[in-house]
Design a protein around this motif. Sequence first.
Motif, short mmCIF file in Angstrom:
data_model
loop_
_atom_site.label_atom_id
_atom_site.label_comp_id
_atom_site.label_asym_id
_atom_site.label_seq_id
_atom_site.Cartn_x
_atom_site.Cartn_y
_atom_site.Cartn_z
N PHE A 189 -90.68 11.53 16.96
CA PHE A 189 -91.23 10.18 16.89
C PHE A 189 -90.08 9.19 16.73
O PHE A 189 -88.98 9.54 16.29
CB PHE A 189 -92.18 10.03 15.69
CG PHE A 189 -93.49 10.74 15.84
CD1 PHE A 189 -94.58 10.12 16.42
CD2 PHE A 189 -93.64 12.04 15.39
CE1 PHE A 189 -95.78 10.78 16.56
CE2 PHE A 189 -94.83 12.71 15.53
CZ PHE A 189 -95.92 12.08 16.12
N ASP A 193 -92.82 4.25 15.04
CA ASP A 193 -94.12 4.88 15.22
C ASP A 193 -94.76 5.17 13.86
O ASP A 193 -94.09 5.23 12.82
CB ASP A 193 -93.98 6.18 16.01
CG ASP A 193 -93.57 5.92 17.45
OD1 ASP A 193 -93.83 4.81 17.94
OD2 ASP A 193 -92.98 6.83 18.07
N TRP A 195 -95.43 7.63 12.06
CA TRP A 195 -95.18 9.06 11.83
C TRP A 195 -95.79 9.55 10.52
O TRP A 195 -96.04 10.74 10.35
CB TRP A 195 -93.68 9.34 11.88
CG TRP A 195 -92.86 8.52 10.93
CD1 TRP A 195 -92.20 7.36 11.21
CD2 TRP A 195 -92.60 8.80 9.55
NE1 TRP A 195 -91.54 6.89 10.09
CE2 TRP A 195 -91.76 7.77 9.06
CE3 TRP A 195 -92.97 9.83 8.68
CZ2 TRP A 195 -91.32 7.72 7.75
CZ3 TRP A 195 -92.53 9.79 7.37
CH2 TRP A 195 -91.71 8.75 6.91
N ALA A 198 -99.13 10.66 11.48
CA ALA A 198 -98.98 11.86 12.30
C ALA A 198 -98.66 13.08 11.44
O ALA A 198 -99.14 14.19 11.71
CB ALA A 198 -97.87 11.65 13.33
N LEU A 202 -101.17 16.21 11.67
CA LEU A 202 -100.67 17.51 12.13
C LEU A 202 -100.91 18.59 11.07
O LEU A 202 -101.25 19.73 11.42
CB LEU A 202 -99.18 17.41 12.46
CG LEU A 202 -98.83 16.66 13.75
CD1 LEU A 202 -97.32 16.44 13.85
CD2 LEU A 202 -99.31 17.42 14.98
N ALA A 273 -104.44 16.73 17.44
CA ALA A 273 -103.77 15.60 16.81
C ALA A 273 -103.68 14.40 17.75
O ALA A 273 -104.03 13.28 17.39
CB ALA A 273 -102.37 16.03 16.35
N PHE A 274 -103.22 14.61 18.97
CA PHE A 274 -102.99 13.49 19.87
C PHE A 274 -104.24 13.11 20.66
O PHE A 274 -104.28 12.04 21.26
CB PHE A 274 -101.86 13.84 20.84
CG PHE A 274 -100.51 13.84 20.20
CD1 PHE A 274 -99.78 12.68 20.06
CD2 PHE A 274 -99.96 15.03 19.71
CE1 PHE A 274 -98.53 12.69 19.46
CE2 PHE A 274 -98.72 15.04 19.11
CZ PHE A 274 -98.00 13.86 18.98
N HIS A 277 -105.99 10.51 17.92
CA HIS A 277 -105.21 9.53 17.17
C HIS A 277 -104.15 8.91 18.08
O HIS A 277 -103.66 9.56 19.02
CB HIS A 277 -104.53 10.15 15.95
CG HIS A 277 -105.48 10.66 14.92
ND1 HIS A 277 -106.10 11.90 15.03
CD2 HIS A 277 -105.95 10.11 13.77
CE1 HIS A 277 -106.89 12.09 13.98
NE2 HIS A 277 -106.81 11.02 13.20
N PHE A 279 -100.48 7.28 17.58
CA PHE A 279 -99.41 7.13 16.59
C PHE A 279 -98.32 6.14 17.03
O PHE A 279 -97.29 6.05 16.39
CB PHE A 279 -98.74 8.49 16.35
CG PHE A 279 -99.71 9.56 15.94
CD1 PHE A 279 -100.44 9.47 14.77
CD2 PHE A 279 -99.93 10.65 16.76
CE1 PHE A 279 -101.33 10.45 14.41
CE2 PHE A 279 -100.84 11.64 16.41
CZ PHE A 279 -101.53 11.54 15.23
#
Length: 298
Positions: A189, A193, A195, A198, A202, A273-274, A277, A279
């Motif tokens: 990242f 971002d 993070w 994230a 994660l 995760a992605f 969301h 990020f």
Amino acid sequence: MLEQFGAAIQQVNLSTPVLRLFGTTLALLLFVLVSRALLSKLIRTGIQAPELRRKWLVQTRNGLILLFLLGLVLIWGQELRTLALSIVAIAVAFVVATKELILCFIGSLVKGGARSFNIGDRIQVKDFRGDVIDQNLLATTIMEVGPGKLTHQRTGRATVIPNSLFVSEPVINESFTQDYVLHVFTVPFKRDDNWQLAQQVLLDCARAQCEPYLESARKYMRRLGDRRGLEVPVVDPRVSLQVPLAGEIHLVVRFPCRQGQRSAIEQAILLDAFGSHDFSGKRKEGDEEGEEPSAVIE
């Protein structure tokens, strides 16, 4: 006439030991071939697991080859000793010409003595990385895994590695813990971002993927540590931080899984995760009012 007949009998008597040696060698060869055929049939019919069946087939073949070579040495040992003094110079030239083959034999002894890996293990030697599917006295065959060192899918290509590499190069065994392994991957990242979010997402995704077998993995790691006298590693999923550059943040995700599920679970975590969301960009005010995750989440 009688003298010629006597000379012929004498020549036959002189050649009888040599014929006996050839006959013994032929009998040994037939014994090895018949034994291999019977053992291969027994293994194919008696062992259902493909990985275990391939392992026993390779070990049986290599064992019979060693038995055949040992038998040849025992059968022809006396004849070889009588020629030893006359072939010293030839032997030196032979060693120089076959240096690579000799190194392959030595490498086979090194990997066997050190128990570096077994059939089915995932190894890396220099730039070669893959799953071991065959090994003999000269070479080791792997199914390539890649591309690169961070991917865990087979490319469909086989790589034959000469055993001489095992004399001078280190071997990385990614399947050292056998049933369960600790898999690690990195998600980069930018500093701008989100993070922090994230990191927590994660971790939650990793815990959700590992929950069905997490307790089983803990018990296996404890047994492995007791058996080998090792410190038991923490099995629970964790997400830690790395700062390789001033403007970057790397989230290092580690989780336990079975050998063949590394790539599948990694992709599932990333998709979870992605997929739900975003990020990118700085954190919003609503995110800043919430609870801030710690720098290292375990």
